[in-house]
Design an enzyme around this catalytic site. Structure first.
Site: not given
Length: 627
Positions: A293, A376, A394
């Site tokens: 991520e 996030y 996102d």
């Protein structure tokens, strides 16, 4: 208030928020819609509408759409009318018998309120909201999410606390409604804000209107029901949705347009068939999810894959990441851009080793304490690796929901993201059958990356959410999401010096903080310098120049700045410290062929690296960014 030159027509189509096509006496007319809201339940094919002829001959639309018939009820849908009709009504002194003055459009704090009113006893700010949405005799506001409406209510609370009177006045642009409720299904944040405003002393009023084909007049007070959004325990959306369980099929399906509760089942079904096969998904351990991520921030998936593979081979766990040298870490990251991400990864890995015994925390709140992890990433790790009911919002998710609900909020505004996170968290926690929060979040990401793509050509025909997407139904997908204008990038001019003797070349290390911190680069001078200026500069440092050659100009774009570079290849007699070269302690003398293996060099200098015998992988999209 009255209109002039009214004509009757029948609605055909509304291709976007501002324009509709109407049949007027057998000819198709393009008309201006004086209401940019959703209005889906009003503008249905063959609905009887009323148009005012424009007096501006230069306009591309000859008419303004001002009213519509809905099941025998006349509804005014002119968004400019409420303020005009309220101004007329205020001066009748029905609301304030001791009215002294009324000033429209008055700035207070960060808002511009519709009216500033002075009576003998009070100074009052008033915000007017036109209401055109009615279902089963109940008026609701808003008909689509509105960040501006929330902001206005919050500013009224501030005004009230500072001693002013404060009023939200809902002008229901029709007759025959029983009461008004804040539309907690469409915008729960507004419902909560209105309830909090009432608790703070803001007066919440609603009046209906007498509507004819050519006039609008404020009529009678209408009750405002704030019990649903103000109640504790169950959320307002859940309470309202329960209320609609007995509604007939067609109406119930209409209510589901744009609702979050409508998306989970079709989205997960689509994801099970179409999800992307990605290396970090095949083994979603917390460390794998975290690293992937962070790499994926501002970087394309395909560009990340080889970096992720190389990174995991060398640093397979938190302990390895915590212990690696920063120089080696930056070399592994070279080409991904946003190098502060790599430094934050290592700082967080050391936190995990020192504070969590080497195990990544499993809650959102604890994950947020780690360096470089925002809402996030915390949501992604908590949901994907640990199965927690947390959202991961996102840009893809914001774009999908903006179109789904015709949400006018600017997706670059942090308040919009925070609001969407709250709404999705409520959905995940209230929906018992939604037992796969990690897959739900990844499905939202994938639908945004593969189907509901940026720009004007999303693949709506392939989208499992198209039946409940308001923008798709309104033929205005290209108008969403809203974004604030990009700020202009600053231009920085540089002169890059590729300095070599027979066996060595010069690099220098950038400062430990700021842009491209801690990385290596050829020496550079600010501004575009001539060969004569470069020669004098190097002569001051005791270098004997044998030859100086112009190199091609180059440009590199970061998020908020651009480097415009010229360069020179400079052959010198010998790279040995002279009387003044000792002062240039940041210069390193390296063997050109080995420099690319040992030292992390940003691809901003890609045009000049071949002259150092360095071959660098093609930079990813993430390199084009502020660091």
């Amino acid at each position: 208030m009255r209109y002039e030159n009214i004509v009757k027509g029948r609605f055909i189509l509304r291709p976007n928020r501002f324009v509709a096509y109407v049949d007027v006496d057998g000819r198709q007319e393009k008309v201006h819609v004086k209401n940019t809201g959703r209005c889906r339940e009003l503008l249905v094919p063959d609905a009887v509408v009323y148009l005012e002829r424009s007096g501006n001959a230069s306009r591309s639309t000859a008419y303004d759409l001002v009213a519509v018939e809905k099941k025998g009820r006349m509804v005014n849908m002119d968004s400019q009318a409420p303020n005009r009709v309220v101004l007329e009504w205020l001066w009748t002194r029905q609301l304030f018998p001791d009215l002294v003055s009324v000033r429209p459009e008055t700035v207070y704090g960060n808002s511009r309120f519709d009216f500033y009113i002075e009576t003998v006893k009070e100074k009052i700010f008033m915000e007017v909201k036109g209401v055109t949405l009615e279902e089963e005799g109940e008026a609701r506001f808003p008909d689509a999410p509105s960040e501006r409406a929330v902001k206005h209510v919050e500013e009224l609370v501030r005004a009230r606390r500072e001693g002013y009177g404060a009023i939200v006045l809902f002008v229901i642009q029709m007759k025959g409604v029983s009461h008004l409720v804040p539309n907690a299904v469409t915008h729960p944040e507004f419902a909560r804000a209105l309830g909090q405003a009432a608790d703070a002393g803001v007066r919440i009023l609603a009046y209906d209107c007498e509507v004819t084909t050519d006039s609008l007049t404020v009529a009678d007070a209408v009750p405002v029901d704030l019990t649903a959004p103000a109640c504790g325990g169950r959320s307002a959306p859940a309470a309202l949705l329960e209320k609609f369980n007995g509604i007939s099929g067609n109406i119930k399906e209409n209510l589901r347009k744009g609702e979050l509760s409508a998306i989970a089942r079709p989205l997960l079904k689509w994801y099970d068939m179409h999800r992307r096969i990605l290396p970090w998904r095949e083994d979603p351990a917390p460390y794998h999810v975290w690293v992937s991520e962070i790499m994926l921030q501002q970087t394309r998936v395909e560009a990340v894959k080889p970096y992720y593979k190389r990174f995991m081979e060398e640093l397979p766990d938190v302990a390895g990441l915590a212990e690696v040298s920063q120089e080696r870490l930056l070399k592994l990251w070279e080409g991904l851009g946003y190098y502060s991400r790599a430094r934050n990864l290592q700082a967080a890995a050391r936190q995990i080793m020192e504070e969590y015994g080497g195990q990544m925390p499993d809650t959102r709140d604890e994950l947020l304490k780690l360096k470089g992890i925002g809402s996030y990433t915390a949501g992604a790790i908590a949901s994907i690796a640990y199965g927690k009911r947390e959202p991961a919002v996102d840009g893809n998710v914001l774009r999908v929901l903006s179109r789904l609900r015709m949400d006018d909020g600017e997706i670059t505004d942090p308040r919009v993201k925070q609001r969407v996170e709250r709404e999705l968290r409520q959905l995940l926690r209230d929906t018992e059958e939604l037992t796969r929060p990690g897959d739900f979040n990844q499905a939202m990401m994938d639908i945004g990356a593969l189907v509901c793509v940026p720009g004007s050509r999303p693949h709506c025909g392939e989208c499992p959410l198209r039946e409940c997407c308001m923008a798709h139904e309104g033929h205005c997908v290209e108008e969403y999401p809203r974004k604030a204008p990009k700020r202009k990038r600053a231009i920085e001019e540089k002169t890059v010096l590729v300095i070599r003797d027979r066996s060595l070349a010069v690099l220098r290390r950038r400062p430990a903080r700021g842009l491209l911190a801690g990385m290596y680069e050829p020496p550079a001078l600010e501004g575009h310098r001539t060969a004569e200026e470069v020669t004098r500069y190097l002569a001051d440092y005791g270098l004997k120049i044998l030859r100086i050659q112009n190199l091609a100009d180059s440009r590199h774009i970061f998020t908020h700045r651009e480097w415009h570079m010229c360069g020179y290849l400079i052959r010198v007699d010998e790279l040995e410290p002279g009387p003044r070269m000792g002062e240039t302690k940041e210069w390193l003398y390296v063997e050109p062929g080995e420099a690319g293996e040992r030292y992390p060099i940003p691809s901003a200098y890609a045009a000049y690296l071949p002259y150092l015998d360095i071959r660098q992988e093609k930079p990813s999209a993430g390199e084009q960014a502020e660091i």
